[in-house]
Write a protein that holds these residues in place. Structure first.
Motif, PDB file in Angstrom:
ATOM      1  N   GLN A 181     104.492  13.454  75.983  1.00 49.59           N
ATOM      2  CA  GLN A 181     104.487  14.371  76.270  1.00 49.59           C
ATOM      3  C   GLN A 181     106.123  15.387  75.934  1.00 49.59           C
ATOM      4  O   GLN A 181     105.865  16.310  75.548  1.00 49.59           O
ATOM      5  CB  GLN A 181     104.421  14.595  77.971  1.00 49.59           C
ATOM      6  CG  GLN A 181     102.860  14.050  77.675  1.00 49.59           C
ATOM      7  CD  GLN A 181     102.691  12.764  78.611  1.00 49.59           C
ATOM      8  OE1 GLN A 181     103.585  11.940  78.178  1.00 49.59           O
ATOM      9  NE2 GLN A 181     101.663  12.415  79.240  1.00 49.59           N
ATOM     10  N   LYS A 185     107.012  17.383  72.727  1.00 50.07           N
ATOM     11  CA  LYS A 185     107.585  18.855  72.619  1.00 50.07           C
ATOM     12  C   LYS A 185     108.865  19.365  72.103  1.00 50.07           C
ATOM     13  O   LYS A 185     110.000  20.293  71.404  1.00 50.07           O
ATOM     14  CB  LYS A 185     108.156  19.159  74.527  1.00 50.07           C
ATOM     15  CG  LYS A 185     109.056  20.705  74.801  1.00 50.07           C
ATOM     16  CD  LYS A 185     109.180  21.008  76.443  1.00 50.07           C
ATOM     17  CE  LYS A 185     109.862  22.267  76.228  1.00 50.07           C
ATOM     18  NZ  LYS A 185     110.088  23.624  75.052  1.00 50.07           N
ATOM     19  N   PRO A 200     103.187  18.831  76.750  1.00 50.23           N
ATOM     20  CA  PRO A 200     101.595  18.014  78.112  1.00 50.23           C
ATOM     21  C   PRO A 200     101.645  17.868  78.924  1.00 50.23           C
ATOM     22  O   PRO A 200     102.589  16.990  78.966  1.00 50.23           O
ATOM     23  CB  PRO A 200     100.665  17.395  76.605  1.00 50.23           C
ATOM     24  CG  PRO A 200     101.422  17.515  75.313  1.00 50.23           C
ATOM     25  CD  PRO A 200     103.006  17.634  75.967  1.00 50.23           C
ATOM     26  N   GLN A 206      97.824  17.124  86.248  1.00 51.21           N
ATOM     27  CA  GLN A 206      96.362  18.740  86.097  1.00 51.21           C
ATOM     28  C   GLN A 206      95.786  18.935  86.950  1.00 51.21           C
ATOM     29  O   GLN A 206      94.816  18.841  87.573  1.00 51.21           O
ATOM     30  CB  GLN A 206      95.674  18.444  84.521  1.00 51.21           C
ATOM     31  CG  GLN A 206      96.522  17.884  82.967  1.00 51.21           C
ATOM     32  CD  GLN A 206      95.840  17.955  82.317  1.00 51.21           C
ATOM     33  OE1 GLN A 206      94.341  17.694  82.293  1.00 51.21           O
ATOM     34  NE2 GLN A 206      96.198  17.256  81.312  1.00 51.21           N
ATOM     35  N   ASP A 383      95.371  19.985  77.184  1.00 50.62           N
ATOM     36  CA  ASP A 383      96.601  19.109  77.443  1.00 50.62           C
ATOM     37  C   ASP A 383      96.710  19.685  78.961  1.00 50.62           C
ATOM     38  O   ASP A 383      98.379  19.089  78.986  1.00 50.62           O
ATOM     39  CB  ASP A 383      96.867  18.721  76.141  1.00 50.62           C
ATOM     40  CG  ASP A 383      96.650  18.611  75.629  1.00 50.62           C
ATOM     41  OD1 ASP A 383      96.241  17.451  75.651  1.00 50.62           O
ATOM     42  OD2 ASP A 383      96.964  18.305  73.520  1.00 50.62           O
ATOM     43  N   TYR A 384      96.777  20.464  78.932  1.00 49.35           N
ATOM     44  CA  TYR A 384      98.169  21.195  80.098  1.00 49.35           C
ATOM     45  C   TYR A 384      97.305  21.403  81.635  1.00 49.35           C
ATOM     46  O   TYR A 384      98.060  21.289  82.494  1.00 49.35           O
ATOM     47  CB  TYR A 384      98.412  22.250  79.678  1.00 49.35           C
ATOM     48  CG  TYR A 384      99.667  22.363  78.864  1.00 49.35           C
ATOM     49  CD1 TYR A 384     100.538  22.219  78.759  1.00 49.35           C
ATOM     50  CD2 TYR A 384      98.845  22.547  77.233  1.00 49.35           C
ATOM     51  CE1 TYR A 384     101.428  21.935  77.903  1.00 49.35           C
ATOM     52  CE2 TYR A 384      99.023  22.796  76.356  1.00 49.35           C
ATOM     53  CZ  TYR A 384     100.995  22.334  75.806  1.00 49.35           C
ATOM     54  OH  TYR A 384     101.188  22.066  74.887  1.00 49.35           O
TER      55      TYR A 384
END
Length: 389
Positions: A181, A185, A200, A206, A383-384
């Protein structure tokens, strides 16, 4: 579920041979009916094929020429590596890097990735059977990187779970990176000149998305496309709606927030009191109130929709205030102009992706129906945030 023969989990494979690892479906949920579906990928009206790729040479280069996988582009087999793949151990050449940057966040109308997670291409892909994953992998990558014949074995399985969803990290030559993840980025921060993304969030961390809807209440629309749960926690309001923003202050937003997604839609027939120019100003004002502090790194997304009613001056103003250019999503009878920081809408291919079977609508269609047109571009939010897609 039956195991892949020879895909037992083990330590990291050596560079002189292709090991085989477990492809069990222990993470598949029983209610998933996706089987090991195979489909041809059609993008922009054409079948995506890359028959000239040298993926079959990757294993030979490692075995015979003692090359490290980091020296080979795992997307096409090229030795002209300029950077490293963000998700798996291995390199990327310049064309494949650009392709990855433009394609990794694109999704089809069915909610699945448009391209292979590894190479962002492929003529035939396998869809992960794990509910909520939505990733695809092309048969060429499986045969070249996991094991010759791996794609055929995967096709025959009742439920095939992809390499991002399993606990094991090594599958033949395919090795998932730790902390992918963060590396994803870092890859975009380093390689992309026009896109910055958030790292992510792991699924177990989450939370449901908190939405601020301006001008139009999109609760039902977001429920229909499964961004919001139809049965939200009664103790927590997941969508806040403001229609008239004239008296809304920063304090109002801070009291109702924090928010993860701010969405506004320009009405098709703005009133005298709410001209298009004023609507843009009000949206940008509230957006600034809702943004997290710079010290916070939590994911925060926004979208402003215009059903092509703005004047050229208004469009220029919106682009200047929102600090990005819009994307126009076309349909058979309609189109919508979007400004957003969602990664899928930053791709140069975004404007060419639409649903050609969309039913023709009448002149009196409200802006809320446009949410279905942009559904596929909201898929990256999974994904978030806790996803119901």
């Amino acid at each position: 579920h039956a195991d892949f023969p020879g895909f037992e989990e083990s330590e990291a494979p050596g560079p002189d041979r292709v090991e085989q690892h477990s492809a069990r479906g222990e993470f598949c949920r029983p209610e998933v009916e996706l089987l090991s579906l195979v489909r041809n990928v059609v993008i922009q009206g054409e079948l995506v094929r890359q028959d000239s790729w040298g993926k079959d040479q990757i294993a030979l280069e490692i075995k015979n020429n003692k090359r490290r996988i980091e020296e080979i582009c795992i997307s096409c087999g090229s030795l002209q590596v300029i950077t490293q793949h963000p998700l798996f151990e291995g390199g990327l050449c310049d064309p494949c890097k650009d392709n990855f940057l433009e394609s990794i966040f694109l999704y089809d109308q069915d909610g699945y990735q448009s391209y292979c997670t590894i190479c962002c291409g492929g003529s035939k892909v396998l869809m992960c059977g794990n509910s909520g994953c939505k990733r695809c992998y092309c048969c060429e990558c499986l045969d070249a990187l996991v094991n010759p014949g791996a794609a055929k074995i995967a096709e025959a399985m009742d439920h095939w779970t992809c390499f991002m969803c399993r606990s094991a990290r090594f599958f033949g030559l395919l090795r998932r990176k730790r902390k992918w993840q963060l590396k994803l980025k870092q890859f975009f921060d380093q390689e992309s000149e026009h896109l910055r993304i958030y790292a992510p969030v792991p699924i177990n961390r989450q939370n449901p998305i908190r939405v601020l809807s301006l001008f139009s209440n999109v609760t039902k629309d977001l429920q229909d496309i499964r961004i919001l749960d139809r049965v939200p926690d009664s103790n927590q309001e997941m969508l806040t709606f403001f229609e008239d923003l004239d008296n809304i202050t920063r304090q109002n937003i801070e009291q109702r927030g924090p928010f993860d997604f701010v969405i506004g839609a320009c009405p098709q027939n703005p009133s005298v009191d709410h001209s298009s120019g004023r609507i843009i100003f009000q949206y940008c004002r509230i957006l600034q109130y809702a943004r997290p502090n710079e010290a916070e790194e939590r994911p925060f997304f926004w979208m402003f929709m215009d059903p092509e009613t703005l004047t050229e001056n208004d469009i220029n103003d919106a682009s200047r205030f929102l600090e990005c250019d819009p994307v126009i999503i076309h349909d058979i009878s309609d189109s919508v102009r979007l400004w957003s920081n969602i990664p899928s809408l930053k791709s140069k291919f975004a404007a060419n992706m639409y649903n050609p079977t969309w039913k023709k609508r009448g002149k009196n269609t409200t802006e809320k129906t446009y949410m279905k047109m942009v559904k596929q571009f909201l898929v990256p939010l999974k994904d978030y945030f806790k996803s119901y897609i």
